[in-house]
Enzyme design. Structure first.
Site, mmCIF file in Angstrom:
data_model
loop_
_atom_site.group_PDB
_atom_site.id
_atom_site.type_symbol
_atom_site.label_atom_id
_atom_site.label_comp_id
_atom_site.label_asym_id
_atom_site.label_seq_id
_atom_site.Cartn_x
_atom_site.Cartn_y
_atom_site.Cartn_z
ATOM 1 N N LYS A 10 -8.860 36.438 95.300
ATOM 2 C CA LYS A 10 -10.089 35.682 95.576
ATOM 3 C C LYS A 10 -9.740 34.350 96.225
ATOM 4 O O LYS A 10 -8.616 33.860 96.163
ATOM 5 C CB LYS A 10 -10.892 35.450 94.296
ATOM 6 C CG LYS A 10 -10.160 34.669 93.193
ATOM 7 C CD LYS A 10 -10.223 33.153 93.317
ATOM 8 C CE LYS A 10 -9.537 32.455 92.157
ATOM 9 N NZ LYS A 10 -9.343 30.994 92.389
ATOM 10 N N ASP A 139 -11.482 32.864 84.828
ATOM 11 C CA ASP A 139 -11.726 33.611 86.067
ATOM 12 C C ASP A 139 -11.882 35.110 85.840
ATOM 13 O O ASP A 139 -12.330 35.832 86.737
ATOM 14 C CB ASP A 139 -10.586 33.380 87.067
ATOM 15 C CG ASP A 139 -10.679 32.036 87.763
ATOM 16 O OD1 ASP A 139 -11.686 31.327 87.568
ATOM 17 O OD2 ASP A 139 -9.732 31.684 88.498
#
Length: 295
Positions: A10, A139
């Site tokens: 990401k 996350d």
């Protein structure tokens, strides 16, 4: 039976720190962009209850690895107070750099949770998995969510966002920045928290990362890599670092800028995506399609 599973990386297209909780976790607002570039994980279910993790070179990895913690957490939840029915041999092909801000460890943990939830026939719903993921790291819920998203809270309040197709040139400095250390530096530098703003406002203004100046100040290597990329494009930090990236409308432009960089600058080019390849693959599994995170 599928054995090989993607574990995508990401980027944080913007990142603002808006406060701190009593337990040390920080409140933030960020835009998570999934990327095609990522690790690959092979998972083989066993019936001995053991969790073993190997790298692609067949080296046994330490027990504190987030992948092992994720698998053991799922075991504990599914078989509390008794010996687990299933175990797993897990092989990790790691290409996402450690301590890079690309989310490798969190993505690995999410992949293991989702795949073993299916293959161990636990079939926990998405809310339970998100709760378990948050116990592993801030996350992890994003990777369980499986979509590019705007995030608030400590990163666990997620709103899907369609990000227009872009190509990303990502520079990989030869340093590691742990998320914990990055937030510690933020506090030690006595930085003021960013004001809380609406998603609409944040998407309409220039993107920024609150850690950028701090990380450049304390890491000469990252500052040099910033300078290299900034000659040709708008350079930004992802997460707390160490990776730096620039976005481009076409793959050709990304490769053109990459060709201008010095030979000693390590970099990769990847495409942004809006749906996790892990979720796309799991959707093909009939037994899992009813609890995949697309609702």
């Amino acid at each position: 039976m599928n054995y090989q599973w993607p574990s995508p990386g990401k980027l944080n297209l913007f990142l603002y720190v808006t406060g701190c909780r009593a337990d040390g976790y920080h409140y933030l607002q960020t835009l998570f962009q999934l990327i095609e570039y990522g690790d690959t994980i092979k998972i083989f279910v066993t019936n001995n209850g053991r969790i073993r993790l190997f790298t692609i070179m067949n080296d046994l990895v330490c027990r504190d690895n987030l992948i092992i913690r994720a698998a053991k957490l799922l075991q504990y939840y599914c078989w509390p107070n008794k010996k687990p029915v299933f175990g797993a041999d897990i092989f990790l092909d790691k290409i996402l750099p450690i301590g890079s801000g690309l989310g490798g460890a969190s993505s690995n943990a999410a992949t293991v949770l989702m795949v073993l939830n299916q293959q161990w026939r636990c079939y926990l719903n998405k809310h339970v998995l998100m709760h378990l993921g948050l116990m592993l790291g801030a996350d992890v819920p994003f990777f369980l969510y499986g979509r590019s998203a705007f995030a608030e809270g400590i990163g666990n309040i997620l709103i899907p966002v369609f990000v227009p197709k872009k190509w990303y040139l990502i520079l990989i400095p030869p340093v590691r920045i742990s998320t914990f250390w990055g937030f510690q530096m933020y506090e030690l530098e006595n930085h003021c928290y960013s004001p809380f703003r609406s998603m609409r406002e944040l998407l309409s203004v220039s993107f920024h990362n609150d850690f950028e100046e701090i990380i450049k100040k304390i890491s000469p290597e990252i500052k040099i890599f910033f300078a290299c990329l900034s000659q040709f494009a708008l350079a930004r930090l992802t997460g707390t670092g160490s990776c730096i990236f620039a976005e481009f409308k076409t793959e050709q432009l990304a490769y053109q800028v990459q060709s201008y960089l010095p030979s000693w600058v390590s970099s990769i080019i990847t495409r942004g995506i809006n749906l996790s390849p892990l979720h796309q693959k799991l959707l093909k599994c009939t037994a899992y399609s009813s609890i995949i995170f697309l609702s």
